[in-house]
Scaffold this active site. Structure first.
Site, short mmCIF file in Angstrom:
data_model
loop_
_atom_site.label_atom_id
_atom_site.label_comp_id
_atom_site.label_asym_id
_atom_site.label_seq_id
_atom_site.Cartn_x
_atom_site.Cartn_y
_atom_site.Cartn_z
N GLN A 1 -2.43 3.91 15.73
CA GLN A 1 -3.03 3.92 14.55
C GLN A 1 -4.62 3.71 14.40
O GLN A 1 -4.76 3.94 13.32
CB GLN A 1 -2.25 2.17 14.22
CG GLN A 1 -1.09 2.13 13.96
CD GLN A 1 -0.65 3.08 12.67
OE1 GLN A 1 -1.35 2.31 11.65
NE2 GLN A 1 0.15 3.72 12.11
N HIS B 1 -7.42 6.35 13.06
CA HIS B 1 -6.81 6.29 11.56
C HIS B 1 -8.58 6.26 10.87
O HIS B 1 -8.78 6.69 9.76
CB HIS B 1 -5.94 5.61 10.83
CG HIS B 1 -3.97 6.02 10.58
ND1 HIS B 1 -4.07 7.54 9.54
CD2 HIS B 1 -3.14 5.93 10.78
CE1 HIS B 1 -3.18 7.51 9.26
NE2 HIS B 1 -2.53 6.74 10.65
N GLU C 1 2.12 -3.75 8.52
CA GLU C 1 3.07 -2.32 7.76
C GLU C 1 3.85 -1.90 8.99
O GLU C 1 5.24 -1.40 8.42
CB GLU C 1 1.67 -1.83 7.70
CG GLU C 1 1.86 0.07 6.46
CD GLU C 1 1.39 0.52 6.95
OE1 GLU C 1 -0.09 1.07 7.63
OE2 GLU C 1 0.62 1.43 5.93
N HIS C 2 3.93 -1.95 10.20
CA HIS C 2 4.85 -1.24 10.63
C HIS C 2 4.51 -1.77 12.54
O HIS C 2 3.60 -2.16 12.88
CB HIS C 2 4.07 0.46 11.21
CG HIS C 2 3.48 1.35 10.78
ND1 HIS C 2 2.42 1.59 9.80
CD2 HIS C 2 3.74 1.98 10.22
CE1 HIS C 2 2.15 2.94 9.93
NE2 HIS C 2 3.17 3.02 9.14
N ASP D 1 5.84 8.95 10.50
CA ASP D 1 4.79 9.23 9.49
C ASP D 1 4.57 10.49 8.91
O ASP D 1 4.09 10.88 8.02
CB ASP D 1 3.25 9.27 11.03
CG ASP D 1 3.10 8.25 10.43
OD1 ASP D 1 2.99 7.25 10.19
OD2 ASP D 1 1.51 7.53 11.73
N HIS E 1 17.56 -17.35 -34.60
CA HIS E 1 17.84 -16.82 -33.97
C HIS E 1 19.32 -17.36 -34.43
O HIS E 1 20.02 -16.47 -33.99
CB HIS E 1 17.63 -17.36 -32.37
CG HIS E 1 16.39 -17.02 -31.59
ND1 HIS E 1 15.24 -16.92 -32.03
CD2 HIS E 1 16.12 -16.13 -30.25
CE1 HIS E 1 14.19 -15.96 -31.66
NE2 HIS E 1 15.60 -15.67 -30.32
#
Lengths: 423, 423
Positions: free
Chosen positions: B252, B255, B320-321, B354, B413
């Site tokens: 990670q 990245h 996230e992961h 991924d 209505h």
């Protein structure tokens, strides 16, 4: 009501209020103040905007019991039956977690989990909207949300919430209710105060200050759509009855001077008859003032050459509510690509769906039916992907994964795979 | 890598870039210019920002064929197998339209319709991201979207798009591809130009200008989430192997200098061993500079007293992961409430997901897994509610519906119902 010929360049006039810069600044300062001062800020703003000096921010058990005494037995039974219909429809939207298995040991799947907590904003003002309570709380309840909070401004005279709202909340299963409205309520739901714990998602309609506050807190919490004024489009041929079509157009028009009511038809005869009926029925409506402004500014009857062209117009409009009142309404259903809710045939006027039938009345407005859905159970759940690889699966696929990672220039990704393969 | 003791007040440090006021003004002016001048504006901005004088805005058939010649056969086979896995996983997310019928003639239901058109933004820069293409295009394709558009900035030297991106696009079934990037691409997708017809939804990651442009056009079209930097949390006990956990954290960290890599464990021995392994493995990484800054600023190892406390920390992080690398990882799955994707056991390192396994790699970041889901087929479909009442159903329920409408002060209505009951 004006009768227009459809043409290539048609775009239906709709009203969208995004607020002024000044309103945005006010909303930001209210949110800031609530984040800093918590309950004290809520009380100060409620005093300022609602003229009520709150003793308890939370609705008391006694107030909840009192509400049942104030409400008529027949109305209670109707609310209960509506709640039952709405619950039953939304239960059909539930999907389980699932997984797939492979002989090599791989398991892939999707885990469905309800949100921990949601907050529903219920607007105040002249009328009470128990239907809003049912339509927002019940999908969350069916989704499995454990903590459901309601917040609504106190009545400027009594300092209480309307009995119908309190009863609907309890029938739907929401017991945590606060007497706070406006941007300050949204701030409290998003960031919490001493009394109100924060929630993960905020839903429900409100005035421009509420809408701006929801936009402001979005990202820190989730929100539902920002709803625009209500809309109806009626797709009809000459089998439709003009008095019924007119009544349906007016049922939207009475909501709001910005509401949008449109008839699209290949029948010029129907167009003229409906226009005349609208004028006639307007005369005796209690909310005549609102409805007539709405019809004048945002109402229209579009006459097309063919039914195909009328359907095409509907798809370009992507209306919130669509009624199909033709000789063969079911046959046309497959051609409708964009509409929030579709009411089929003359016995399905739109108010059937507002309160009672079961589908949600929180629907995408302003053409967003092109890409949005009615409020539903999945709005109160989220998914997690599941990946389980066996040693065998990793051995079979590891080198391919590492090669893909290197194609994207990510060496550490490749090594995280290979460190395992080498053992 | 720093080792910290978990405590009540912990909040994981994450980086969120909402852009500056100056950037916002630039983005607004780019969008305005594209709305006014269409293709000419696209060409001008591409010249200015990418240094490329575009002859064709669209990728030509020849460029698409050329891309296949440039790509290695083994890599093509891997891309095809990944596409097949991703397609197969997302097909399991499909739900049909459904209806319920009642003896009294009522039909209620939910009609599922794919969006008409979507646009995928693929970022440019130093690396090509064919996996992004697969992960965004395939769910839309499976959902039934007819028109899928890809747009990506041309290479500053060649003026072309990377071969791997063009191949992945064609393998996924997206044939309409444009060589435009930045805020100008988002404006073109949202509002259209002479060459690029507008779409209903825009997905895909991008730099801050792309993110701000997506925020700006949101409402006129739908967008996916605004993704933050990537994150991983590893939940491990002393059965985990330090070198593997370290490799996963680094996958990670490489990245992005803002990526967030966290280990949560009740094992102090593991914590120390992983910290040492991270330092060691960092030394030989090609993207060492990026990964070490990420680990330094946003990485952490949290040691808890118990596994229960570690799980609770994970749920508060909503990563996230998530990797679960413990003696009994499957037993812990039910306790995980908030995570975008969950990788189970030591043979399921995050890079498996991924590129290759099948679930989507577009996942909620920055704690939004509390209320958001991985990108999925339903993001490319929308629902319409269906209401069909028979004459009998309206007779049975009409007065109740009218009473509910009057409770909310909406007389028109009630009349839309009663005008039918009286006949």
């Amino acid at each position: 009501m004006k009768i227009l010929k459809i043409n290539e360049e048609i775009s239906i006039k709709r009203s969208v209020d995004n607020g002024t810069e000044e309103q945005r600044v006010v909303v930001k300062s209210i949110i800031e103040r609530v984040r800093q001062d918590g309950d004290e800020a809520l009380k100060a703003f409620t005093e300022k905007f609602d003229g009520i000096s709150l003793v308890n921010i939370a609705v008391t058990e006694e107030e909840k019991r009192e509400a049942y005494k104030e409400i008529d037995d027949d109305l209670l039974a109707i609310i209960q039956e509506a709640a039952s219909n709405i619950r039953s429809f939304h239960e059909k939207q539930l999907h389980p977690s699932w997984m797939t298995t492979d002989e090599n040991g791989t398991i892939l799947g999707q885990k469905v989990t309800p949100l921990d907590s949601v907050g529903l904003y219920v607007p105040g003002g002249t009328a009470a909207y128990p239907s809003s309570v049912l339509m927002n709380v019940l999908p969350a309840k069916v989704a499995g949300v454990e903590r459901i909070v309601i917040t609504s401004p106190p009545d400027k005279k009594t300092g209480k919430l309307p009995a119908a709202v309190l009863v609907a909340a309890q029938e739907a299963g929401a017991e945590e209710i606060y007497k706070v409205g406006g941007a300050q309520a949204i701030a409290a739901l998003a960031y919490g105060t001493e009394t109100i714990a924060p929630v993960d998602k905020i839903t429900g309609p409100g005035n421009i200050f509420v809408a701006l506050a929801k936009r402001e807190v979005f990202g820190d919490v989730d929100i539902d759509m920002i709803a625009g004024p209500s809309e109806i489009a009626v797709l009809a041929d000459d089998t439709a009855r003009p008095d019924e079509v007119a009544a349906d157009l007016l049922s939207q028009a009475e909501h709001d001077i910005f509401a949008c009511s449109v008839l699209v038809t290949p029948s010029e005869a129907l167009a003229k008859a409906v226009a005349a009926e609208v004028e006639k029925q307007l005369l005796t409506l209690p909310r005549q003032n609102i409805a007539s402004q709405s019809i004048e500014n945002f109402g229209a009857i579009y006459v097309t050459d063919t039914m195909e062209e009328a359907i095409d117009t509907i798809n370009r409009l992507a209306p919130e509510h669509l009624e199909i009142v033709t000789d063969n309404p079911m046959e046309l259903l497959g051609k409708i690509r964009h509409a929030g809710a579709i009411f089929i045939g003359r016995n399905s006027p739109e108010p059937v769906g507002d309160y009672f039938a079961g589908p949600n009345h929180v629907l995408p407005t302003n053409g967003t039916a092109r890409f949005s859905s009615p409020l539903n159970v999945e709005d109160f759940q989220k998914k997690s992907s599941i990946v389980f690889y066996s040693e065998k699966a990793l051995k079979e696929n590891g080198e391919k994964i590492a090669a893909f990672a290197r194609l994207e220039g990510l060496e550490a990704h490749a090594r995280a795979i290979e460190i395992r393969l080498r053992k």
